[in-house]
Design an enzyme around this catalytic site. Structure first.
Site, PDB file in Angstrom:
ATOM      1  N   GLU A  27      30.015  32.490  17.739  1.00 28.43           N
ATOM      2  CA  GLU A  27      30.581  31.156  16.891  1.00 28.43           C
ATOM      3  C   GLU A  27      29.300  30.288  17.363  1.00 28.43           C
ATOM      4  O   GLU A  27      29.042  30.122  18.541  1.00 28.43           O
ATOM      5  CB  GLU A  27      31.990  30.709  17.491  1.00 28.43           C
ATOM      6  CG  GLU A  27      32.389  29.607  16.765  1.00 28.43           C
ATOM      7  CD  GLU A  27      33.455  28.804  17.330  1.00 28.43           C
ATOM      8  OE1 GLU A  27      34.116  28.229  16.357  1.00 28.43           O
ATOM      9  OE2 GLU A  27      33.789  28.969  18.457  1.00 28.43           O
TER      10      GLU A  27
ATOM     11  N   CYS B 231      37.526  32.528  17.426  1.00 30.22           N
ATOM     12  CA  CYS B 231      37.662  31.702  18.596  1.00 30.22           C
ATOM     13  C   CYS B 231      39.043  31.250  18.596  1.00 30.22           C
ATOM     14  O   CYS B 231      40.252  32.162  18.876  1.00 30.22           O
ATOM     15  CB  CYS B 231      36.573  30.506  18.717  1.00 30.22           C
ATOM     16  SG  CYS B 231      36.589  29.921  20.390  1.00 30.22           S
TER      17      CYS B 231
ATOM     18  N   LYS C 118      36.801  29.534   9.253  1.00 34.03           N
ATOM     19  CA  LYS C 118      37.578  29.600  10.387  1.00 34.03           C
ATOM     20  C   LYS C 118      38.938  28.467  10.206  1.00 34.03           C
ATOM     21  O   LYS C 118      38.887  27.738   9.185  1.00 34.03           O
ATOM     22  CB  LYS C 118      36.998  28.664  11.635  1.00 34.03           C
ATOM     23  CG  LYS C 118      37.773  28.423  12.931  1.00 34.03           C
ATOM     24  CD  LYS C 118      36.850  28.039  13.800  1.00 34.03           C
ATOM     25  CE  LYS C 118      37.787  27.855  15.349  1.00 34.03           C
ATOM     26  NZ  LYS C 118      36.826  27.197  16.329  1.00 34.03           N
TER      27      LYS C 118
END
Length: 292
Positions: free
Chosen positions: A44, A153, A119
């Site tokens: 990321e 993440c 995301k």
């Protein structure tokens, strides 16, 4: 079905041009190919390295200028995937859509196709400091090696979204990550293990290491890439197929055997996916596609 995965511990440092960035990316791809890998995972926010190039006044660029590199980023990774005939998950790159910034993972197929996953859960820093918006749809990606999902993440810290990915047929969750301290790193690492156990899937993480001294919120990085399996007899006892050396610049490679996942789902020491009590918590799980 078996697949080989390489995951990059990407070393962030100040660069002077996009060519510097491209050469570093090419280095990691070439290193991975020495092991005849099928998938390469970058972390990321690794393209924030481009902000260190700066402007003509010698000032670092801002996060709002990172989308200006999107065409070059896409061209670079598309050409590498086609040339190497490899699936490359180009970490995440910040894009602009309708005047909003999104943190988006990109999957580059060997045939030149590019797929994306924004995301879905964004951190307070992404909201308050970088004014980013969250994605609103989970995608699954079919490849010649099976169905995968990409959760970035913070996403891996939410069990519901990984349940959804598994329910829709994902056997491997790729998790590009960027964490600046031990607390953040271990949140992602521990929850990756939990998601692998709960859903009997592989989780592959990639981390940034190094530092960008001129870029706010990217000054420090603490990371370790890993391939994580369920904790059951066919797999290593700690659930770690392979992991890198903490905070070192490197690529780690390991093999994923999907047949072992199917085996433990059917007759493992525990069968966590099959044994979920949907009669007790069907208020949110009832909308999932129920895959054995």
């Amino acid at each position: 079905m078996k697949l080989r995965v390489s995951t990059v511990q990407y070393h962030l440092h100040t660069i002077r041009s996009f060519e510097d960035f491209a050469q570093q990316v090419d280095h990691y791809v070439r290193a991975s190919l020495e092991f005849e890998t099928d998938f390469i995972l970058f972390p990321e926010f690794f393209t924030t390295q481009l902000l260190s190039i700066g402007n003509d006044k010698g000032e670092p660029l801002s996060i709002n200028e990172l989308p200006d590199f999107t065409v070059q980023y896409l061209d670079l990774f598309t050409s590498l995937a086609v040339k190497t005939k490899t699936h490359i998950i180009g970490g995440t790159h910040v894009i602009r859509n309708n005047d909003k910034l999104y943190n988006v993972a990109h999957l580059f197929y060997p045939d030149g196709t590019v797929a994306t996953q924004a995301k879905l859960h964004i951190t307070p820093t992404e909201v308050n400091e970088w004014n980013m918006a969250a994605g609103d749809e989970l995608h699954l990606f079919d490849t010649e090696k099976g169905r995968i999902a990409i959760l970035t993440c913070y996403d891996i810290e939410f069990p519901e979204i990984v349940r959804m990915a598994k329910a829709r047929g994902a056997d491997v969750i790729f998790c590009p990550s960027c964490t600046d301290d031990r607390h953040g790193f271990h949140r992602v690492r521990y929850t990756s293990h939990a998601r692998a156990i709960e859903n009997q899937v592989y989780v592959v993480t990639a981390s940034t290491v190094g530092s960008l001294p001129t870029i706010d919120f990217m000054r420090l990085n603490f990371g370790q890439s890993a391939i994580i399996a369920p904790n059951d007899v066919p797999f290593p006892p700690r659930g770690i197929v392979v992991e890198g050396e903490l905070n070192n610049d490197m690529v780690v490679t390991g093999d994923l055997d999907l047949a072992l996942l199917y085996q433990v789902r059917e007759k493992g020491s525990v069968t966590t996916w099959r044994d979920r009590r949907t009669d007790l918590y069907n208020d949110w799980e009832s909308s999932f596609i129920n895959v054995p």
